[in-house]
Enzyme design. Structure first.
Site, short mmCIF file in Angstrom:
data_model
loop_
_atom_site.label_atom_id
_atom_site.label_comp_id
_atom_site.label_asym_id
_atom_site.label_seq_id
_atom_site.Cartn_x
_atom_site.Cartn_y
_atom_site.Cartn_z
N LYS A 15 4.26 -0.55 23.50
CA LYS A 15 4.90 -1.49 24.43
C LYS A 15 6.41 -1.31 24.43
O LYS A 15 7.04 -1.18 25.47
CB LYS A 15 4.58 -2.95 24.06
CG LYS A 15 3.11 -3.28 23.93
CD LYS A 15 2.88 -4.74 23.58
CE LYS A 15 3.50 -5.19 22.26
NZ LYS A 15 2.84 -4.68 21.07
N ARG A 88 2.90 -14.22 22.70
CA ARG A 88 1.96 -13.68 21.71
C ARG A 88 0.86 -14.68 21.36
O ARG A 88 0.02 -14.38 20.52
CB ARG A 88 2.73 -13.33 20.44
CG ARG A 88 2.95 -11.82 20.27
CD ARG A 88 3.78 -11.62 19.03
NE ARG A 88 3.65 -10.33 18.43
CZ ARG A 88 4.45 -9.30 18.66
NH1 ARG A 88 5.40 -9.40 19.55
NH2 ARG A 88 4.30 -8.19 17.99
N ARG A 127 6.16 5.36 12.03
CA ARG A 127 7.44 4.76 12.41
C ARG A 127 8.20 4.30 11.17
O ARG A 127 9.41 4.50 11.06
CB ARG A 127 7.18 3.57 13.36
CG ARG A 127 8.44 2.87 13.79
CD ARG A 127 8.17 1.82 14.85
NE ARG A 127 7.40 0.70 14.32
CZ ARG A 127 7.00 -0.34 15.03
NH1 ARG A 127 7.26 -0.36 16.32
NH2 ARG A 127 6.31 -1.31 14.49
N ARG A 129 8.99 1.18 9.76
CA ARG A 129 9.90 0.04 9.69
C ARG A 129 9.54 -0.78 8.44
O ARG A 129 8.48 -0.56 7.86
CB ARG A 129 9.66 -0.80 10.95
CG ARG A 129 10.87 -1.40 11.58
CD ARG A 129 10.57 -1.90 12.98
NE ARG A 129 9.49 -2.87 13.03
CZ ARG A 129 8.90 -3.24 14.17
NH1 ARG A 129 9.28 -2.74 15.32
NH2 ARG A 129 7.93 -4.12 14.14
N ARG A 140 -1.25 -7.69 10.88
CA ARG A 140 -0.72 -7.88 12.24
C ARG A 140 -1.81 -7.66 13.28
O ARG A 140 -1.86 -8.34 14.31
CB ARG A 140 0.47 -6.94 12.48
CG ARG A 140 1.74 -7.48 11.83
CD ARG A 140 2.75 -6.40 11.58
NE ARG A 140 3.28 -5.77 12.75
CZ ARG A 140 3.92 -4.60 12.74
NH1 ARG A 140 4.11 -3.97 11.59
NH2 ARG A 140 4.40 -4.09 13.82
P1 B4P Z 1 6.20 0.73 19.73
O1 B4P Z 1 6.45 1.00 21.16
O2 B4P Z 1 7.38 0.43 18.86
O3 B4P Z 1 5.14 -0.44 19.50
P2 B4P Z 1 5.20 -1.98 19.81
O4 B4P Z 1 3.83 -2.27 20.33
O5 B4P Z 1 6.32 -2.37 20.71
O6 B4P Z 1 5.57 -2.65 18.38
P3 B4P Z 1 5.31 -3.99 17.54
O7 B4P Z 1 4.31 -4.89 18.24
O8 B4P Z 1 4.99 -3.56 16.18
O9 B4P Z 1 6.70 -4.76 17.37
P4 B4P Z 1 7.41 -6.14 17.72
O10 B4P Z 1 8.82 -5.78 17.57
O11 B4P Z 1 6.97 -6.71 19.03
O12 B4P Z 1 5.42 1.98 19.20
C1 B4P Z 1 5.03 2.12 17.84
C2 B4P Z 1 5.16 3.57 17.40
O13 B4P Z 1 4.32 4.43 18.19
C3 B4P Z 1 6.57 4.13 17.55
O14 B4P Z 1 6.90 4.84 16.38
C4 B4P Z 1 6.52 5.05 18.74
O15 B4P Z 1 7.41 6.14 18.67
C5 B4P Z 1 5.07 5.53 18.70
N1 B4P Z 1 4.56 5.83 20.03
C6 B4P Z 1 4.78 5.11 21.17
N2 B4P Z 1 4.16 5.69 22.22
C7 B4P Z 1 3.50 6.80 21.73
C8 B4P Z 1 2.66 7.81 22.34
N3 B4P Z 1 2.35 7.82 23.65
N4 B4P Z 1 2.17 8.78 21.51
C9 B4P Z 1 2.45 8.80 20.20
N5 B4P Z 1 3.25 7.88 19.57
C10 B4P Z 1 3.76 6.89 20.33
O16 B4P Z 1 6.98 -7.23 16.60
C11 B4P Z 1 7.38 -7.22 15.24
C12 B4P Z 1 7.25 -8.62 14.58
O17 B4P Z 1 8.18 -9.56 15.19
C13 B4P Z 1 5.90 -9.33 14.72
O18 B4P Z 1 4.97 -8.91 13.73
C14 B4P Z 1 6.31 -10.83 14.56
O19 B4P Z 1 6.48 -11.20 13.22
C15 B4P Z 1 7.67 -10.90 15.25
N6 B4P Z 1 7.59 -11.32 16.67
C16 B4P Z 1 7.93 -10.56 17.76
N7 B4P Z 1 7.71 -11.24 18.90
C17 B4P Z 1 7.19 -12.46 18.54
C18 B4P Z 1 6.72 -13.60 19.27
N8 B4P Z 1 6.73 -13.63 20.61
N9 B4P Z 1 6.26 -14.67 18.58
C19 B4P Z 1 6.24 -14.68 17.25
N10 B4P Z 1 6.65 -13.63 16.48
C20 B4P Z 1 7.11 -12.51 17.12
#
Ligand code: B4P
Length: 182
Positions: A15, A88, A127, A129, A140
Site C-alpha cells: 500500500k 483500520r 524491509r 523496520r 499484525r
Molecule cells: P509497504 O508498501 O511498505 O507495505 P504497507 O502495506 O504500506 O505497510 P504496513 O501496513 O506495514 O505499515 P503502516 O505504516 O501502515 O511494503 C512492504 C514491503 O514490501 C516494502 O519493503 C516494499 O519495498 C515491498 N514491496 C512493495 N511492493 C512490492 C512488490 N510489488 N514486489 C516485491 N516487494 C514489494 O503501519 C505500521 C503501524 O502503524 C501499524 O502496525 C500500527 O501500529 C500503526 N498504525 C498505522 N495506521 C494506523 C491506524 N489507522 N490506526 C491505528 N494504528 C495505525
C-alpha cells in the site's frame, strides 16, 4: 480521474509503496497514518511516546489519536488525497465518513491490495523496520484479519471497492492501478 481514494489491505501488501508512486504521478496528498506516527516517534513528541510501544507490539494505536492526525491534515488540505493505512477498523471508517461529510469531500474509490501471509511475512522481514520481526508481523496480520478485514464488506456494500493486483514488480502493479483509475 479519481482523486479521493484509499488503499486497504494487510501490512506488507505494498500500500505504502504504491500510494507514494500514485501520489507523485497524480499530484495527490499521500496521507499515511503509519508515516505520520513514525514521524511523531522520531520527534519524541508526547503523541510519539504514546504510539511507539503500541506500534512495536503490532497493535493499533488509539482511534482518537489517529483521528486527530487525519482530521488536522485533511481539513488543512485543498485538492485530491490518498489515504494509506487508514481507516483500520470500523470506528475509524465511520469517523472518516463523518469527517468527509463535514468537509464535503466524498470518498470516490477504495483500492484493495491482498497477498498470501507467507509472501507478506517475507516482504516485511526483508524491509526490516523496528516493528518487522516475525512474531510482531504475525500479530499484525491477526489484527488485520480481526479489525481491518471487515472493512472490505463495508466498502463493497457501497459499490466503492476495487481489487487491484499486489503481485508482480512494483512497476507492473503501478501500471495496473493506473488503468483501474482511468
Ligand atoms: P509497504 O508498501 O511498505 O507495505 P504497507 O502495506 O504500506 O505497510 P504496513 O501496513 O506495514 O505499515 P503502516 O505504516 O501502515 O511494503 C512492504 C514491503 O514490501 C516494502 O519493503 C516494499 O519495498 C515491498 N514491496 C512493495 N511492493 C512490492 C512488490 N510489488 N514486489 C516485491 N516487494 C514489494 O503501519 C505500521 C503501524 O502503524 C501499524 O502496525 C500500527 O501500529 C500503526 N498504525 C498505522 N495506521 C494506523 C491506524 N489507522 N490506526 C491505528 N494504528 C495505525
Amino acid at each position: 480521474m479519481t482523486h479521493r481514494l484509499l488503499f486497504l489491505g494487510p501490512p506488507g501488501a505494498g500500500k505504502g509503496t504504491q500510494a507514494e508512486h500514485l501520489a507523485l504521478s497524480h499530484q495527490l496528498l499521500h496521507l499515511s497514518t503509519g508515516d505520520l506516527l513514525r514521524a511523531e516517534v522520531k520527534a519524541g513528541s508526547q503523541l510519539g511516546l504514546e504510539a511507539e510501544a503500541v506500534m512495536n507490539r503490532g497493535e493499533l494505536v488509539s482511534d482518537a489519536l489517529v483521528l486527530a492526525i487525519v482530521r488536522s491534515t485533511l481539513s488543512k488540505h485543498q485538492g485530491g488525497w490518498l489515504l494509506d493505512g487508514f481507516p483500520r477498523n470500523l470506528p475509524q471508517a465511520q469517523a472518516l465518513d463523518k469527517l468527509l461529510l463535514e468537509l464535503n469531500q466524498p470518498l470516490q474509490k477504495v483500492l484493495l491490495m491482498e497477498l498470501g501471509d507467507d509472501e507478506l511475512v517475507q516482504r516485511l522481514l526483508a524491509r526490516g523496520r523496528t516493528d518487522d520481526n516475525e512474531a510482531v508481523i504475525r500479530h499484525r496480520l491477526q489484527v488485520y484479519r480481526d479489525q481491518t478485514k471487515p472493512l472490505i464488506e463495508y466498502y463493497q456494500n457501497r459499490g466503492q471497492l476495487q481489487a487491484v493486483p499486489s503481485t508482480g514488480s512494483v512497476e507492473s502493479v503501478a501500471t495496473a492501478i493506473a488503468l483501474v483509475l482511468q
